[in-house]
Design a protein around this motif. Structure first.
Motif, PDB file in Angstrom:
ATOM      1  N   ARG A 228       0.870  -1.381  -0.161  1.00 18.96           N
ATOM      2  CA  ARG A 228       0.024   0.015  -0.087  1.00 18.96           C
ATOM      3  C   ARG A 228       0.967   1.510   0.049  1.00 18.96           C
ATOM      4  NH1 ARG A 228      -5.085  -1.876   2.340  1.00 18.96           N
ATOM      5  NH2 ARG A 228      -5.102  -3.717   1.095  1.00 18.96           N
ATOM      6  N   PRO A 229       0.559   2.365  -0.494  1.00 13.64           N
ATOM      7  CA  PRO A 229       1.198   3.436  -0.397  1.00 13.64           C
ATOM      8  C   PRO A 229       1.392   3.905   0.883  1.00 13.64           C
ATOM      9  CG  PRO A 229      -0.821   4.010  -1.374  1.00 13.64           C
ATOM     10  CD  PRO A 229      -0.885   2.640  -1.318  1.00 13.64           C
ATOM     11  N   PRO A 230       2.473   4.408   1.219  1.00 12.60           N
ATOM     12  CA  PRO A 230       3.028   5.051   2.512  1.00 12.60           C
ATOM     13  C   PRO A 230       2.153   6.262   2.777  1.00 12.60           C
ATOM     14  CG  PRO A 230       4.853   5.485   1.312  1.00 12.60           C
ATOM     15  CD  PRO A 230       3.593   4.621   0.391  1.00 12.60           C
ATOM     16  N   PRO A 231       1.984   6.884   3.985  1.00 15.47           N
ATOM     17  CA  PRO A 231       1.643   8.272   4.206  1.00 15.47           C
ATOM     18  C   PRO A 231       2.666   9.101   3.871  1.00 15.47           C
ATOM     19  CG  PRO A 231       2.253   7.100   6.350  1.00 15.47           C
ATOM     20  CD  PRO A 231       2.560   6.016   5.128  1.00 15.47           C
ATOM     21  N   SER A 232       2.285  10.430   3.682  1.00 16.23           N
ATOM     22  CA  SER A 232       3.197  11.642   3.439  1.00 16.23           C
ATOM     23  C   SER A 232       4.268  11.816   4.865  1.00 16.23           C
ATOM     24  CB  SER A 232       2.673  12.705   3.206  1.00 16.23           C
ATOM     25  OG  SER A 232       1.922  13.448   4.344  1.00 16.23           O
ATOM     26  N   ARG A 233       5.387  11.959   4.333  1.00 12.00           N
ATOM     27  CA  ARG A 233       6.537  12.221   5.504  1.00 12.00           C
ATOM     28  C   ARG A 233       6.039  13.079   6.774  1.00 12.00           C
ATOM     29  NH1 ARG A 233      10.127  12.782   8.537  1.00 12.00           N
ATOM     30  NH2 ARG A 233      12.308  13.073   7.972  1.00 12.00           N
ATOM     31  N   ASP A 234       5.261  14.079   6.513  1.00 12.26           N
ATOM     32  CA  ASP A 234       4.812  14.871   7.544  1.00 12.26           C
ATOM     33  C   ASP A 234       3.723  14.248   8.345  1.00 12.26           C
ATOM     34  OD1 ASP A 234       2.379  15.129   5.960  1.00 12.26           O
ATOM     35  OD2 ASP A 234       2.784  17.148   5.394  1.00 12.26           O
TER      36      ASP A 234
END
Ligand SMILES: *Cc1c(COP(=O)(O)O)cnc(C)c1O
Length: 323
Positions: free
Chosen positions: A242-248
């Motif tokens: 699955r796509p990771p969350p954004s870095r922030d």
């Protein structure tokens, strides 16, 4: 609707009784204001493992699938992961060797005593904390040279596979919150080696939720733990495909200062006296103190993730009450 995580193909060895309860803390709400839900991972139901039961389901699952016969891991003398791993290894019919930093103590601290009572072998490195993961690898290599089939697990169980246990926990809490029709403002969790927070972040992103998660760092400085959590989050998301969350989304606060500790001890007492909720001084009292601050400053529901720490929580109480 949430998509189940992780993919069923991942081997899992059942340890925990799930889902753990998600309960509203009405008496704490009366004192602190706001809406507070507590995710009771102190009640995962395997030994006193707390949150660590979740990581261990996947770590032990992988070890069983690979027909390993000895689990090699470790940590500090106060590690909650050590007895959890020792018990989990036994439940799966494996032996366990624990590599503990520092010199052998005159009296075993409660967590190590529990680990040994589960049959774990203890090896003390005589060196500092930073060398533990390397010493775990060395011990595994030594056992392999003896003809054993060891599996090395980094301290805290914080490998990408271990973090999958908390990605599954994210799915669990998403379903519970959806049933309550609650969209949380923030989830607060104690962070040590980072796998718990990383798994949660990867799991929430996998469920399409970009909820705010605040990790409360109890042992590592913010730059170090932030990049560690981010790396583990990406590696866990890769396993989940699955796509990771954004870095922030990787948000941490530092709870290592003595003032944080003093406040945590006051909050710990409040939780006991209002709800009978037991917190430990190292992890959960500090994360709860941050949750209490966020209740005062945030609109909406705060989810405090109670990660366990039962053994040190009880030990710290011994002899301290004024009666
Ligand atoms: C291990 C632990 C944590 C933190 O988990 P990490 O995955 O190491 O960050 C939090 N609370 C308790 C009680 C723990 O034992």
């Amino acid at each position: 609707m949430t998509v189940p995580l992780p993919p069923v193909a991942l081997p899992r060895f059942t340890l925990a009784t799930l889902p753990t309860p998600l309960v509203q803390a009405r008496r704490l709400e009366r004192v602190l204001g706001g809406r507070l839900l507590v995710k009771r991972d102190d009640l995962t139901g395997f030994g006193a493992a707390g949150n660590k039961a979740r990581q261990l389901e996947y770590l032990v699952g992988a070890a069983v699938a690979e027909q390993r016969d000895v689990l090699v891991t470790g940590g500090g003398p106060g590690s909650n992961f050590c007895p959890a791993a020792a018990g989990a290894a036994r439940a799966a019919g494996m032996e366990c060797t624990l590599v503990v930093y520092g010199d052998p103590p005159a009296v075993l601290p409660p967590n190590l005593a529990l680990a040994r009572a589960c049959g774990a072998r203890l090896r003390f490195t005589g060196a500092g904390r930073d060398l533990v993961d390397a010493a775990i690898e060395q011990e595994a290599q030594r056992l392999a040279a003896e003809g054993r089939r060891p599996v090395a697990v980094p301290r805290g169980g914080s490998s990408p596979v271990g973090a999958v246990g908390f990605a599954a926990a994210a799915t669990e809490v998403v379903a519970q919150l959806e049933a309550l029709r609650v969209e949380p403002a923030v989830i607060v969790v104690a962070t040590g080696s980072g796998g718990t927070q990383a798994g949660l972040l990867a799991g929430l992103a996998g469920c399409g939720k970009d909820w705010r998660v605040v990790g409360v760092s109890v042992s590592r400085p913010l730059p170090e733990i932030t990049s560690r959590v981010w790396e583990l989050t990406q590696a866990c998301a890769a396993i989940l495909q699955r796509p990771p969350p954004s870095r922030d989304r990787v948000e941490l606060v530092d709870a290592r200062r003595p003032e944080a500790q003093a406040r945590a001890i006051r909050r710990r007492r409040l939780a006991l006296e209002t709800e009978g909720l037991l917190l430990d001084e190292t992890y959960t009292a500090r994360s709860f103190a941050v949750a209490a601050d966020l209740l005062a400053t945030t609109d909406g529901t705060v989810v405090f993730w109670h990660t366990g720490g039962l053994v040190p929580a009880l030990t710290a109480l011994t002899g301290r009450l004024p009666h």
